[in-house]
Design a protein around this motif. Structure first.
Motif, PDB file in Angstrom:
ATOM      1  N   ASN A 113       0.858  -1.179   0.003  1.00 44.96           N
ATOM      2  CA  ASN A 113      -0.124  -0.040   0.042  1.00 44.96           C
ATOM      3  C   ASN A 113       1.033   1.309  -0.012  1.00 44.96           C
ATOM      4  O   ASN A 113       1.607   1.389   0.980  1.00 44.96           O
ATOM      5  N   PRO A 114       0.571   2.225  -1.263  1.00 47.03           N
ATOM      6  CA  PRO A 114       1.614   3.069  -1.141  1.00 47.03           C
ATOM      7  C   PRO A 114       1.472   4.284  -0.160  1.00 47.03           C
ATOM      8  O   PRO A 114       2.458   5.415   0.196  1.00 47.03           O
ATOM      9  N   ARG A 115       0.667   4.153   0.559  1.00 49.79           N
ATOM     10  CA  ARG A 115       0.174   5.149   1.607  1.00 49.79           C
ATOM     11  C   ARG A 115       0.299   4.537   2.950  1.00 49.79           C
ATOM     12  O   ARG A 115       0.362   5.353   3.974  1.00 49.79           O
ATOM     13  N   TRP A 116       1.188   3.552   3.259  1.00 47.07           N
ATOM     14  CA  TRP A 116       1.628   3.075   4.527  1.00 47.07           C
ATOM     15  C   TRP A 116       3.089   3.114   4.358  1.00 47.07           C
ATOM     16  O   TRP A 116       3.684   2.823   3.678  1.00 47.07           O
ATOM     17  N   ARG A 117       3.495   3.598   5.655  1.00 44.17           N
ATOM     18  CA  ARG A 117       5.034   3.596   5.872  1.00 44.17           C
ATOM     19  C   ARG A 117       5.429   2.114   5.671  1.00 44.17           C
ATOM     20  O   ARG A 117       4.898   1.171   5.944  1.00 44.17           O
ATOM     21  N   VAL A 118       6.685   1.996   5.546  1.00 40.13           N
ATOM     22  CA  VAL A 118       7.297   0.775   5.305  1.00 40.13           C
ATOM     23  C   VAL A 118       7.148  -0.313   6.721  1.00 40.13           C
ATOM     24  O   VAL A 118       6.851  -1.603   6.791  1.00 40.13           O
ATOM     25  N   ARG A 119       7.445   0.629   7.761  1.00 37.97           N
ATOM     26  CA  ARG A 119       7.157  -0.198   8.965  1.00 37.97           C
ATOM     27  C   ARG A 119       6.020  -0.926   9.283  1.00 37.97           C
ATOM     28  O   ARG A 119       5.712  -1.993   9.389  1.00 37.97           O
ATOM     29  N   SER A 120       4.850  -0.254   8.887  1.00 41.10           N
ATOM     30  CA  SER A 120       3.316  -0.831   8.921  1.00 41.10           C
ATOM     31  C   SER A 120       3.295  -1.740   8.002  1.00 41.10           C
ATOM     32  O   SER A 120       2.619  -2.682   8.158  1.00 41.10           O
ATOM     33  N   PRO A 126       9.890  -8.600  12.234  1.00 48.16           N
ATOM     34  CA  PRO A 126      11.087  -9.482  12.070  1.00 48.16           C
ATOM     35  C   PRO A 126      12.110  -8.595  13.073  1.00 48.16           C
ATOM     36  O   PRO A 126      12.202  -7.525  13.126  1.00 48.16           O
ATOM     37  N   ASP A 127      13.130  -9.738  13.609  1.00 49.57           N
ATOM     38  CA  ASP A 127      14.256  -8.979  14.485  1.00 49.57           C
ATOM     39  C   ASP A 127      15.399  -8.440  13.721  1.00 49.57           C
ATOM     40  O   ASP A 127      15.269  -8.467  12.504  1.00 49.57           O
ATOM     41  N   ASP A 128      16.145  -7.692  14.498  1.00 49.73           N
ATOM     42  CA  ASP A 128      17.380  -7.125  13.789  1.00 49.73           C
ATOM     43  C   ASP A 128      17.966  -8.221  13.074  1.00 49.73           C
ATOM     44  O   ASP A 128      18.768  -7.816  11.884  1.00 49.73           O
ATOM     45  N   GLU A 129      18.261  -9.328  13.711  1.00 46.35           N
ATOM     46  CA  GLU A 129      19.021 -10.470  12.763  1.00 46.35           C
ATOM     47  C   GLU A 129      18.766 -10.572  11.670  1.00 46.35           C
ATOM     48  O   GLU A 129      19.352 -10.877  10.486  1.00 46.35           O
ATOM     49  N   LEU A 130      17.171 -11.004  11.370  1.00 47.81           N
ATOM     50  CA  LEU A 130      16.785 -11.430  10.216  1.00 47.81           C
ATOM     51  C   LEU A 130      16.890 -10.087   9.272  1.00 47.81           C
ATOM     52  O   LEU A 130      17.120 -10.196   7.943  1.00 47.81           O
ATOM     53  N   LEU A 131      16.569  -8.908   9.745  1.00 46.10           N
ATOM     54  CA  LEU A 131      16.522  -7.895   8.807  1.00 46.10           C
ATOM     55  C   LEU A 131      18.024  -7.567   8.197  1.00 46.10           C
ATOM     56  O   LEU A 131      18.270  -7.369   7.111  1.00 46.10           O
ATOM     57  N   GLU A 132      18.787  -7.939   9.335  1.00 44.96           N
ATOM     58  CA  GLU A 132      20.503  -7.975   8.645  1.00 44.96           C
ATOM     59  C   GLU A 132      20.592  -8.984   7.553  1.00 44.96           C
ATOM     60  O   GLU A 132      21.291  -8.505   6.504  1.00 44.96           O
ATOM     61  N   HIS A 189      19.473  -8.032   4.322  1.00 48.75           N
ATOM     62  CA  HIS A 189      20.294  -6.775   3.926  1.00 48.75           C
ATOM     63  C   HIS A 189      19.349  -5.558   3.923  1.00 48.75           C
ATOM     64  O   HIS A 189      19.139  -4.801   3.061  1.00 48.75           O
ATOM     65  N   ILE A 190      18.356  -5.542   5.088  1.00 48.05           N
ATOM     66  CA  ILE A 190      17.643  -4.302   5.196  1.00 48.05           C
ATOM     67  C   ILE A 190      18.149  -3.480   6.111  1.00 48.05           C
ATOM     68  O   ILE A 190      18.253  -3.880   7.193  1.00 48.05           O
ATOM     69  N   ASP A 191      18.065  -2.166   5.896  1.00 44.62           N
ATOM     70  CA  ASP A 191      18.516  -1.140   6.860  1.00 44.62           C
ATOM     71  C   ASP A 191      17.217  -0.662   7.748  1.00 44.62           C
ATOM     72  O   ASP A 191      16.361  -0.381   7.203  1.00 44.62           O
ATOM     73  N   ARG A 192      17.398  -0.774   9.121  1.00 40.15           N
ATOM     74  CA  ARG A 192      16.426  -0.211   9.930  1.00 40.15           C
ATOM     75  C   ARG A 192      15.641   0.883   9.525  1.00 40.15           C
ATOM     76  O   ARG A 192      14.459   1.219   9.715  1.00 40.15           O
ATOM     77  N   SER A 193      16.565   1.855   8.912  1.00 40.35           N
ATOM     78  CA  SER A 193      16.295   3.245   8.680  1.00 40.35           C
ATOM     79  C   SER A 193      15.123   3.355   7.665  1.00 40.35           C
ATOM     80  O   SER A 193      14.217   4.225   7.416  1.00 40.35           O
ATOM     81  N   GLU A 230      10.057   5.583  -1.575  1.00 44.64           N
ATOM     82  CA  GLU A 230      11.429   6.257  -1.333  1.00 44.64           C
ATOM     83  C   GLU A 230      12.448   5.067  -1.277  1.00 44.64           C
ATOM     84  O   GLU A 230      13.631   5.215  -0.671  1.00 44.64           O
ATOM     85  N   LEU A 231      12.035   3.725  -1.665  1.00 43.32           N
ATOM     86  CA  LEU A 231      13.047   2.491  -1.788  1.00 43.32           C
ATOM     87  C   LEU A 231      13.188   2.125  -3.078  1.00 43.32           C
ATOM     88  O   LEU A 231      12.170   2.508  -4.020  1.00 43.32           O
ATOM     89  N   SER A 232      14.283   1.750  -3.318  1.00 39.85           N
ATOM     90  CA  SER A 232      14.575   1.174  -4.825  1.00 39.85           C
ATOM     91  C   SER A 232      13.757  -0.166  -4.848  1.00 39.85           C
ATOM     92  O   SER A 232      13.220  -0.588  -3.814  1.00 39.85           O
ATOM     93  N   GLY A 233      13.306  -0.624  -6.111  1.00 40.78           N
ATOM     94  CA  GLY A 233      12.617  -1.855  -6.390  1.00 40.78           C
ATOM     95  C   GLY A 233      13.348  -3.125  -5.487  1.00 40.78           C
ATOM     96  O   GLY A 233      12.626  -3.906  -5.098  1.00 40.78           O
ATOM     97  N   GLY A 234      14.628  -3.103  -5.434  1.00 38.19           N
ATOM     98  CA  GLY A 234      15.205  -4.288  -4.917  1.00 38.19           C
ATOM     99  C   GLY A 234      15.026  -4.545  -3.087  1.00 38.19           C
ATOM    100  O   GLY A 234      15.050  -5.083  -2.752  1.00 38.19           O
ATOM    101  N   GLN A 235      15.227  -2.920  -2.803  1.00 36.65           N
ATOM    102  CA  GLN A 235      15.066  -2.760  -1.463  1.00 36.65           C
ATOM    103  C   GLN A 235      13.580  -3.213  -1.014  1.00 36.65           C
ATOM    104  O   GLN A 235      13.326  -3.903  -0.097  1.00 36.65           O
ATOM    105  N   LEU A 236      12.601  -2.839  -1.931  1.00 37.90           N
ATOM    106  CA  LEU A 236      11.005  -3.026  -1.764  1.00 37.90           C
ATOM    107  C   LEU A 236      10.942  -4.561  -1.642  1.00 37.90           C
ATOM    108  O   LEU A 236      10.071  -4.995  -1.052  1.00 37.90           O
ATOM    109  N   GLN A 237      11.683  -5.192  -2.757  1.00 34.73           N
ATOM    110  CA  GLN A 237      11.595  -6.691  -2.876  1.00 34.73           C
ATOM    111  C   GLN A 237      11.786  -7.529  -1.463  1.00 34.73           C
ATOM    112  O   GLN A 237      11.044  -8.226  -1.007  1.00 34.73           O
TER     113      GLN A 237
END
Ligand SMILES: Nc1ncnc2c1ncn2[C@@H]1O[C@H](COP(=O)(O)OP(=O)(O)OP(=O)(O)O)[C@@H](O)[C@H]1O
Ligand SMILES: [Mg+2]
Length: 206
Positions: free
Chosen positions: A87-94, A102-108, A111-115, A123-130
């Motif tokens: 949903n383009p109207r939701w922030r990525v966290r939501s 997911p915990d920090d270990e899985l995000l890491e 290759h997902i940056d918490r920011s 505001e993310l690239s296609g690969g980041q959103l993937q």
């Protein structure tokens, strides 16, 4: 557990069948690859198997029962086009925390940056959103993962690393995977069996 497609057919307009009579069985702990030329109907079949669309013919059964539309969703689908899956109207966290966080270990390891969690999808690239979509799909309730060209937007090194994480989790949790890809080397490397779309379908349109 067993996820079965029985006699699935998809009619895209009057009497134009994209495919008919598709039977496919996916077992927990197994990885099936699906390949076929562009436009043959792989993503359309995935949408039916994931329960996102009703088939024109046939049925999808989980342990012999029709899929539930509400509540616990044991089948997760990672789309070929991540921008269409959020949903383009939701922030990525939501977006991620719709199912779990997911915990920090899985995000890491994905290759997902918490920011990124504080950004909008645009505001993310296609690969980041993937990768965000992959994190969302790996919630603990997931029993089957339908991965449709899940890492096509990633460079080869990141792609290999993401697949290692996903396969480790799938093996730990005894998940079943259906992997759609044009990358035959990837399919040969990770799948127990690779199926050619044309060998399981009958088509009347191109
Ligand atoms: N709702 C629809 N109405 C009309 N045609 C459709 C519809 N959905 C899909 N199609 C057509 O069905 C065919 C199959 O599309 P699909 O996205 O399933 O192919 P695919 O095998 O996943 O291709 P690719 O490898 O390029 O991802 C295409 O020719 C597409 O244009
Ligand atoms: Mg596709």
């Amino acid at each position: 557990m067993k996820l079965e497609a029985r006699g699935l057919g998809k009619c895209i307009n009057k009497n134009n069948w994209l495919f008919q009579h598709v039977d496919l069985t996916l077992h927990s702990g197994k990885i099936i690859g699906l390949q076929g030329p562009s436009g043959c109907g792989k993503s359309s079949l995935c949408r039916l198997i994931a329960g996102m669309e009703a088939p024109t013919q046939g049925s999808v059964l989980l342990d012999g029962r029709p899929l539930q539309k509400r509540g616990y969703q044991p089948i997760q689908f990672v789309f070929q086009h991540p921008e269409r899956a959020v949903n383009p109207r939701w922030r990525v966290r939501s977006i991620v925390s719709e199912g779990w966080m997911p915990d920090d270990e899985l995000l890491e390891s994905l290759h997902i940056d918490r920011s990124w969690l504080d950004r909008w999808p645009s505001e993310l690239s296609g690969g980041q959103l993937q990768r965000i979509c992959i994190a969302r799909a790996l919630c603990p309730q997931t029993k089957f993962l339908i991965a449709d060209e899940m890492t096509t937007m990633l460079d080869a090194i990141t792609q290999a690393s993401i697949w290692k994480t996903v396969l480790d989790i799938a093996s730990e949790r005894h998940m079943g995977l259906l992997v759609v890809s044009h990358d035959r080397h990837l399919l040969n490397r990770i799948c127990n069996q690779v199926i050619d779309f044309h060998s399981i379908s009958h088509t009347s349109v191109s």
